[in-house]
Design an enzyme around this catalytic site. Structure first.
Site, PDB file in Angstrom:
ATOM      1  N   HIS A 127       0.833  -1.205   0.000  1.00 28.37           N
ATOM      2  CA  HIS A 127       0.000   0.000   0.000  1.00 28.37           C
ATOM      3  C   HIS A 127       0.875   1.265   0.000  1.00 28.37           C
ATOM      4  O   HIS A 127       0.562   2.244  -0.665  1.00 28.37           O
ATOM      5  CB  HIS A 127      -0.927  -0.026   1.217  1.00 28.37           C
ATOM      6  CG  HIS A 127      -1.770   1.186   1.337  1.00 28.37           C
ATOM      7  ND1 HIS A 127      -2.690   1.547   0.379  1.00 28.37           N
ATOM      8  CD2 HIS A 127      -1.827   2.148   2.293  1.00 28.37           C
ATOM      9  CE1 HIS A 127      -3.282   2.667   0.739  1.00 28.37           C
ATOM     10  NE2 HIS A 127      -2.772   3.055   1.892  1.00 28.37           N
ATOM     11  N   LYS A 190     -11.191  14.167  -4.525  1.00 27.90           N
ATOM     12  CA  LYS A 190     -12.372  14.227  -3.634  1.00 27.90           C
ATOM     13  C   LYS A 190     -12.163  15.354  -2.663  1.00 27.90           C
ATOM     14  O   LYS A 190     -11.137  15.412  -2.000  1.00 27.90           O
ATOM     15  CB  LYS A 190     -12.450  12.925  -2.829  1.00 27.90           C
ATOM     16  CG  LYS A 190     -13.452  11.940  -3.328  1.00 27.90           C
ATOM     17  CD  LYS A 190     -13.523  10.737  -2.408  1.00 27.90           C
ATOM     18  CE  LYS A 190     -12.180  10.050  -2.195  1.00 27.90           C
ATOM     19  NZ  LYS A 190     -12.213   8.790  -1.514  1.00 27.90           N
ATOM     20  N   ASP A 216      -5.473   1.203  -8.833  1.00 28.75           N
ATOM     21  CA  ASP A 216      -5.297   1.386  -7.394  1.00 28.75           C
ATOM     22  C   ASP A 216      -4.672   0.106  -6.841  1.00 28.75           C
ATOM     23  O   ASP A 216      -4.558  -0.893  -7.560  1.00 28.75           O
ATOM     24  CB  ASP A 216      -6.665   1.654  -6.730  1.00 28.75           C
ATOM     25  CG  ASP A 216      -6.546   2.490  -5.452  1.00 28.75           C
ATOM     26  OD1 ASP A 216      -5.422   2.674  -4.955  1.00 28.75           O
ATOM     27  OD2 ASP A 216      -7.598   2.929  -4.946  1.00 28.75           O
ATOM     28  N   ASP A 220     -11.661  -2.424  -1.501  1.00 24.99           N
ATOM     29  CA  ASP A 220     -12.179  -3.052  -0.280  1.00 24.99           C
ATOM     30  C   ASP A 220     -13.708  -3.022  -0.332  1.00 24.99           C
ATOM     31  O   ASP A 220     -14.348  -3.933  -0.853  1.00 24.99           O
ATOM     32  CB  ASP A 220     -11.610  -2.321   0.933  1.00 24.99           C
ATOM     33  CG  ASP A 220     -11.892  -3.048   2.234  1.00 24.99           C
ATOM     34  OD1 ASP A 220     -12.715  -3.985   2.235  1.00 24.99           O
ATOM     35  OD2 ASP A 220     -11.308  -2.683   3.275  1.00 24.99           O
ATOM     36  N   SER A 221     -14.326  -1.924   0.114  1.00 22.97           N
ATOM     37  CA  SER A 221     -15.791  -1.842   0.028  1.00 22.97           C
ATOM     38  C   SER A 221     -16.241  -1.558  -1.406  1.00 22.97           C
ATOM     39  O   SER A 221     -17.394  -1.770  -1.753  1.00 22.97           O
ATOM     40  CB  SER A 221     -16.291  -0.722   0.941  1.00 22.97           C
ATOM     41  OG  SER A 221     -15.860   0.526   0.434  1.00 22.97           O
ATOM     42  N   GLY A 222     -15.334  -1.052  -2.227  1.00 25.26           N
ATOM     43  CA  GLY A 222     -15.678  -0.683  -3.603  1.00 25.26           C
ATOM     44  C   GLY A 222     -16.192   0.748  -3.712  1.00 25.26           C
ATOM     45  O   GLY A 222     -16.429   1.233  -4.823  1.00 25.26           O
ATOM     46  N   GLY A 223     -16.335   1.420  -2.577  1.00 26.74           N
ATOM     47  CA  GLY A 223     -16.887   2.780  -2.583  1.00 26.74           C
ATOM     48  C   GLY A 223     -16.052   3.750  -3.396  1.00 26.74           C
ATOM     49  O   GLY A 223     -16.575   4.472  -4.263  1.00 26.74           O
TER      50      GLY A 223
HETATM   51  C1  R5P Z   1      -6.686   3.789  -0.098  1.00 27.17           C
HETATM   52  O1  R5P Z   1      -5.762   4.564   0.147  1.00 27.17           O
HETATM   53  C2  R5P Z   1      -6.530   2.617  -0.982  1.00 27.17           C
HETATM   54  O2  R5P Z   1      -5.567   2.835  -1.976  1.00 27.17           O
HETATM   55  C3  R5P Z   1      -7.870   2.273  -1.624  1.00 27.17           C
HETATM   56  O3  R5P Z   1      -8.272   3.353  -2.445  1.00 27.17           O
HETATM   57  C4  R5P Z   1      -8.927   1.995  -0.592  1.00 27.17           C
HETATM   58  O4  R5P Z   1      -8.458   1.057   0.354  1.00 27.17           O
HETATM   59  C5  R5P Z   1     -10.189   1.476  -1.248  1.00 27.17           C
HETATM   60  O5  R5P Z   1     -11.152   1.256  -0.276  1.00 27.17           O
HETATM   61  P1  R5P Z   1     -12.696   1.115  -0.631  1.00 27.17           P
HETATM   62  O6  R5P Z   1     -12.818   0.126  -1.751  1.00 27.17           O
HETATM   63  O7  R5P Z   1     -13.311   0.637   0.665  1.00 27.17           O
HETATM   64  O8  R5P Z   1     -13.218   2.471  -1.015  1.00 27.17           O
END
Ligand code: R5P
Length: 310
Positions: A127, A190, A216, A220-223
């Site tokens: 990460h 954002k 990326d 995770d959640s895809g949000g």
């Molecule tokens: C955040 O810094 C990571 O690079 C991803 O963008 C993040 O973990 C994605 O999370 P989610 O899918 O829950 O929005």
């Protein structure tokens, strides 16, 4: 040289073993009635160069503990060198103190792996690159970019493609991807203009009429991804796909992606795909087994792995 697999991603370990034409060393991981983990390495590993393949993915703590106990078993069995191959390094998002009295759990996990007895670590798309420095043992951070961008070239070509970072934090990674395929770069910014107001998605770059490829490290959640896709389409993008190394895909993420405006999400098999991912209409899995297999083979032969980055 020996390959040992934990329980987090057996299909990936099998594919790496097939690539290296080397059977997995027999290693039984069992549970006591109270869920304590017990490990028994059933082949002789005395004096061997051993690679343990284990992602610390969901359930992260169980898989982490399994990794630590396998390392301990191998060390006590006199393995000559132990490499923890952790394609998905869980806890990596906790790489700094976001506030007072909070932990840096990625550093704690690095300490645990080292103290358990690992001599080296191999991982993929950390990460944050600086997590490499949390280890005081050699740590190779491989990149999925060559595998991902080969697929982008085959699917879309570079002509009308725009690589997009879904947030400002991912710009360096996205710039690297864009450079690889000679495509321009856009950024989703954002921003919450005033406290209490909802976030506004600004797009830096002209995406009108473009095939957008979001890149990326983690979904995770895809949000993050689905919101970015909506913002890009609103600004006139023709279609939006995403290439994300680690498909964490927690909770309702797969359903959210299926009903989103994303044309396609491509993830690697650093985390074992669930049944929901396998049958999903718009998620595809690319294997990084040849990349990791090659890196393991070269490490065992004391050869350079950096050429795999190109
Ligand atoms: C955040 O810094 C990571 O690079 C991803 O963008 C993040 O973990 C994605 O999370 P989610 O899918 O829950 O929005």
């Amino acid at each position: 040289m020996k390959l040992v697999s934990g329980n987090s991603n057996r299909p990936l370990a099998d594919a790496i073993a097939a690539y290296l034409e080397l059977p997995l060393t027999k290693c039984v991981v069992r549970r006591f009635a109270d869920m304590e983990i017990f490990v028994e390495v059933q082949d002789n590993v005395r004096g061997e160069d051993v690679f343990i393949i284990q992602s610390t993915s969901f359930p992260a703590n169980d898989h982490m503990m399994e990794l630590l106990i396998i390392i301990d078993a191998l060390r006590r069995a006199s393995a000559r060198r132990i490499t923890a191959v952790v394609p998905y390094f869980g806890y990596a998002r906790q790489d700094r103190k976001p506030g007072p009295r909070t932990p840096i759990s990625a550093k704690l996990v690095a300490n645990l792996i080292t103290r358990a007895g690992a001599d080296r670590v191999m991982t993929l798309d950390l990460h944050a690159g600086q997590i490499q420095g949390f280890f005081d043992i050699p740590t190779d951070n491989l990149f999925a970019a060559p595998v991902m961008m080969r697929d982008v070239r085959e699917q879309f070509g570079a002509k009308n493609t725009m690589v997009v970072s879904p947030d400002v934090g991912g710009v360096v990674r996205a710039r690297g991807y864009a450079k690889r395929i000679g495509a321009p770069l856009a950024i989703v910014d954002k921003r919450r203009e005033r406290a209490g107001e909802s976030e506004v998605m600004n797009i830096i770059g002209d995406v009108k009429g473009k095939t957008c490829v979001l890149v990326d490290d983690i979904v995770d959640s895809g949000g993050t991804l689905c919101n970015a896709a909506d913002a890009l389409l609103e600004k006139g993008a023709t279609d939006v796909s995403a290439y994300i190394t680690h498909g964490v895909l927690s909770g309702g993420a797969v359903a959210r992606i299926a009903s989103s405006n994303l044309k396609q999400l491509v993830v690697t098999d650093s985390i074992q795909a669930t049944e929901a991912v396998r049958v999903s209409r718009n998620i595809r899995v690319l294997s990084i087994a040849p990349l990791i297999g090659e890196a393991i083979g070269r490490t065992a032969a004391e050869k350079s792995v950096s050429s795999l980055f190109h």
